[in-house]
Design a protein around this motif. Structure first.
Motif, PDB file in Angstrom:
ATOM      1  N   ALA A   1       0.674  -1.215   0.742  1.00 31.18           N
ATOM      2  CA  ALA A   1      -0.032  -0.138  -0.033  1.00 31.18           C
ATOM      3  C   ALA A   1       0.935   0.832   0.161  1.00 31.18           C
ATOM      4  CB  ALA A   1      -0.441   0.066   1.277  1.00 31.18           C
ATOM      5  N   THR A   2       2.040   1.341   0.819  1.00 35.72           N
ATOM      6  CA  THR A   2       3.120   1.761   1.109  1.00 35.72           C
ATOM      7  C   THR A   2       3.183   2.946  -0.612  1.00 35.72           C
ATOM      8  OG1 THR A   2       4.487   1.507   3.077  1.00 35.72           O
ATOM      9  CG2 THR A   2       5.270   2.841   1.437  1.00 35.72           C
ATOM     10  N   HIS A   3       3.328   1.401  -1.790  1.00 36.45           N
ATOM     11  CA  HIS A   3       4.339   1.417  -2.953  1.00 36.45           C
ATOM     12  C   HIS A   3       2.719   2.467  -4.583  1.00 36.45           C
ATOM     13  CE1 HIS A   3       6.297  -0.618  -0.474  1.00 36.45           C
ATOM     14  NE2 HIS A   3       7.289  -0.352  -0.918  1.00 36.45           N
ATOM     15  N   LEU A   4       1.854   1.978  -3.540  1.00 37.39           N
ATOM     16  CA  LEU A   4       0.307   2.112  -4.504  1.00 37.39           C
ATOM     17  C   LEU A   4      -0.289   3.334  -4.266  1.00 37.39           C
ATOM     18  CD1 LEU A   4      -1.215   0.538  -6.542  1.00 37.39           C
ATOM     19  CD2 LEU A   4      -3.000   0.217  -4.597  1.00 37.39           C
ATOM     20  N   ALA A   5       0.316   3.937  -3.449  1.00 35.97           N
ATOM     21  CA  ALA A   5      -0.071   5.362  -2.509  1.00 35.97           C
ATOM     22  C   ALA A   5       0.693   6.216  -3.476  1.00 35.97           C
ATOM     23  CB  ALA A   5       0.235   5.282  -1.214  1.00 35.97           C
ATOM     24  N   ARG A   6       1.985   5.870  -4.100  1.00 38.49           N
ATOM     25  CA  ARG A   6       3.030   6.491  -4.738  1.00 38.49           C
ATOM     26  C   ARG A   6       2.143   6.386  -5.860  1.00 38.49           C
ATOM     27  NH1 ARG A   6       8.303   7.990  -2.534  1.00 38.49           N
ATOM     28  NH2 ARG A   6       8.874   7.798  -4.763  1.00 38.49           N
ATOM     29  N   MET A   7       1.417   5.933  -6.394  1.00 36.06           N
ATOM     30  CA  MET A   7       1.045   5.526  -8.051  1.00 36.06           C
ATOM     31  C   MET A   7      -0.792   6.282  -7.853  1.00 36.06           C
ATOM     32  SD  MET A   7       2.498   2.193  -8.395  1.00 36.06           S
ATOM     33  CE  MET A   7       2.065   2.199 -10.415  1.00 36.06           C
ATOM     34  N   VAL A   8      -1.350   6.564  -7.461  1.00 35.86           N
ATOM     35  CA  VAL A   8      -2.494   6.923  -7.443  1.00 35.86           C
ATOM     36  C   VAL A   8      -3.131   7.749  -6.256  1.00 35.86           C
ATOM     37  CG1 VAL A   8      -2.954   5.113  -8.150  1.00 35.86           C
ATOM     38  CG2 VAL A   8      -3.501   5.211  -5.842  1.00 35.86           C
ATOM     39  N   PRO A   9      -4.371   8.284  -5.854  1.00 34.92           N
ATOM     40  CA  PRO A   9      -4.783   9.602  -5.063  1.00 34.92           C
ATOM     41  C   PRO A   9      -5.110   8.601  -3.996  1.00 34.92           C
ATOM     42  CG  PRO A   9      -5.444  10.231  -6.939  1.00 34.92           C
ATOM     43  CD  PRO A   9      -5.019   8.596  -7.135  1.00 34.92           C
ATOM     44  N   PRO A  10      -5.222   9.038  -2.772  1.00 38.01           N
ATOM     45  CA  PRO A  10      -5.544   8.067  -1.530  1.00 38.01           C
ATOM     46  C   PRO A  10      -6.950   7.507  -1.479  1.00 38.01           C
ATOM     47  CG  PRO A  10      -4.594  10.655  -0.824  1.00 38.01           C
ATOM     48  CD  PRO A  10      -5.030  10.433  -2.151  1.00 38.01           C
ATOM     49  N   HIS A  11      -7.741   7.918  -2.458  1.00 40.48           N
ATOM     50  CA  HIS A  11      -9.406   6.539  -1.463  1.00 40.48           C
ATOM     51  C   HIS A  11      -9.423   6.004  -2.559  1.00 40.48           C
ATOM     52  CE1 HIS A  11     -10.323   9.945   0.727  1.00 40.48           C
ATOM     53  NE2 HIS A  11     -11.266   9.235   1.252  1.00 40.48           N
TER      54      HIS A  11
ATOM     55  N   ASP B   1      -4.819   4.223 -17.264  1.00 43.08           N
ATOM     56  CA  ASP B   1      -5.734   5.007 -16.311  1.00 43.08           C
ATOM     57  C   ASP B   1      -4.747   5.593 -15.192  1.00 43.08           C
ATOM     58  OD1 ASP B   1      -8.534   4.911 -17.277  1.00 43.08           O
ATOM     59  OD2 ASP B   1      -8.675   2.672 -16.580  1.00 43.08           O
ATOM     60  N   LEU B   2      -3.453   5.190 -15.404  1.00 45.12           N
ATOM     61  CA  LEU B   2      -2.787   6.115 -14.629  1.00 45.12           C
ATOM     62  C   LEU B   2      -1.513   7.249 -15.120  1.00 45.12           C
ATOM     63  CD1 LEU B   2      -1.078   2.400 -13.388  1.00 45.12           C
ATOM     64  CD2 LEU B   2      -2.513   4.163 -11.432  1.00 45.12           C
ATOM     65  N   VAL B   3      -1.787   6.872 -16.233  1.00 44.80           N
ATOM     66  CA  VAL B   3      -0.979   8.191 -17.050  1.00 44.80           C
ATOM     67  C   VAL B   3      -1.698   9.474 -16.374  1.00 44.80           C
ATOM     68  CG1 VAL B   3      -0.801   9.670 -18.945  1.00 44.80           C
ATOM     69  CG2 VAL B   3      -0.320   6.912 -19.271  1.00 44.80           C
ATOM     70  N   PRO B   4      -3.561   9.808 -16.462  1.00 47.66           N
ATOM     71  CA  PRO B   4      -3.400  11.312 -15.893  1.00 47.66           C
ATOM     72  C   PRO B   4      -3.234  11.705 -14.209  1.00 47.66           C
ATOM     73  CG  PRO B   4      -5.347   9.929 -16.676  1.00 47.66           C
ATOM     74  CD  PRO B   4      -4.437   9.056 -17.132  1.00 47.66           C
ATOM     75  N   HIS B   5      -2.991  10.374 -13.606  1.00 46.21           N
ATOM     76  CA  HIS B   5      -2.492  10.297 -11.990  1.00 46.21           C
ATOM     77  C   HIS B   5      -1.102  10.982 -11.890  1.00 46.21           C
ATOM     78  CE1 HIS B   5      -6.318   9.006 -10.564  1.00 46.21           C
ATOM     79  NE2 HIS B   5      -5.708   8.265 -11.192  1.00 46.21           N
ATOM     80  N   GLY B   6       0.017  10.682 -12.978  1.00 49.96           N
ATOM     81  CA  GLY B   6       1.270  11.034 -13.090  1.00 49.96           C
ATOM     82  C   GLY B   6       2.100   9.750 -12.913  1.00 49.96           C
TER      83      GLY B   6
END
Length: 247
Positions: A140-150, A166-171
């Protein structure tokens, strides 16, 4: 097969994971990834690392079959320590690490790419953390670096996956390309970095890690503590046995 490391003349080091059938790494495999990244850190001729995989997908996490075939807690402890070592080595690598992801990137794979400095992916790539279905917690530590919290919480609790597109818009994913262009795309980004003064780039990597808001090593280690609790309670072993039976 296994973990290989090749330094190109342009200063790009390519670290490749190949552990058929699905790149679910054994305990030794995780430590081998860590060793390859640590070697890259110590090598002044390495200016940047591309972390990639061969086979059906980038990484399917821990080899659960190995864990269930081992008596006692040796394999569990080994996998936890190996994953911690590999994720740490990616994050603390003295040079930038570019993850080139194709197919599935699950569980421990998220730990690798979430700690990488840049992610490029093929158009068939998807990401997820199915840990709750295996009686474990982590990444979760690492997934949290890829997408917003919710979104992270939703993906974590449901075990759903998310596509590279779908991850591209999240940067978090820089670029999505056809599978046959993935390697060249990752190498092109790597070449931009490799062409710069490596002394500056190494200093920049250390500086950026120093201003991160979350200590990823401590955060992930905290998560692992709950995995041990679930194992002591017998929950994790029960769910892993069920997973192996369905294979």
């Amino acid at each position: 097969m296994g973990i290989t490391s090749e330094l190109r003349p342009d200063g790009i080091r390519v670290v490749t994971m190949e552990h058929p059938p699905v790149n679910a790494l054994t305990v030794q495999g995780w430590f081998d990834v860590a060793a390859a990244l640590d070697d890259a850190s110590r090598d002044s001729d390495t200016h940047v690392v591309v972390l990639k995989a061969e086979g059906r997908g980038f990484n399917a996490g821990v080899d659960i079959k190995e864990m269930q075939q081992t008596s006692g807690f040796d394999a569990l402890i080994g996998a936890n320590r190996g994953c911690f070592a590999a994720f740490r080595a990616v994050y603390e690598c003295a040079v930038p690490v570019i993850a080139a992801v194709h197919g599935f990137c699950l569980g421990g794979g998220i730990g690798l790419v979430g700690n990488a400095d840049c992610i490029v992916a093929s158009d068939d790539a998807y990401f997820g953390v199915p840990e709750v279905d295996r009686g474990a917690l982590g990444a979760a530590t690492h997934l949290a670096r890829m997408v917003p919290p919710h979104l992270m919480r939703t993906l974590y609790f449901t075990g759903r996956t998310i596509t590279a597109a779908d991850l591209v818009p999240h940067g978090s994913v820089l670029e999505v390309v056809p599978r046959d262009r993935l390697d060249e795309t990752a190498l092109a980004v790597a070449a931009e970095i490799a062409a710069k003064d490596t002394r500056v780039i190494r200093a920049a990597k250390e500086a950026l890690n120093g201003i991160d808001p979350v200590d990823v090593n401590k955060s992930y280690r905290f998560e692992q503590g709950f995995t041990f609790e679930l194992n002591l309670a017998g929950v994790a072993d029960e769910l892993r046995d069920d997973f192996v039976r369905k294979q």
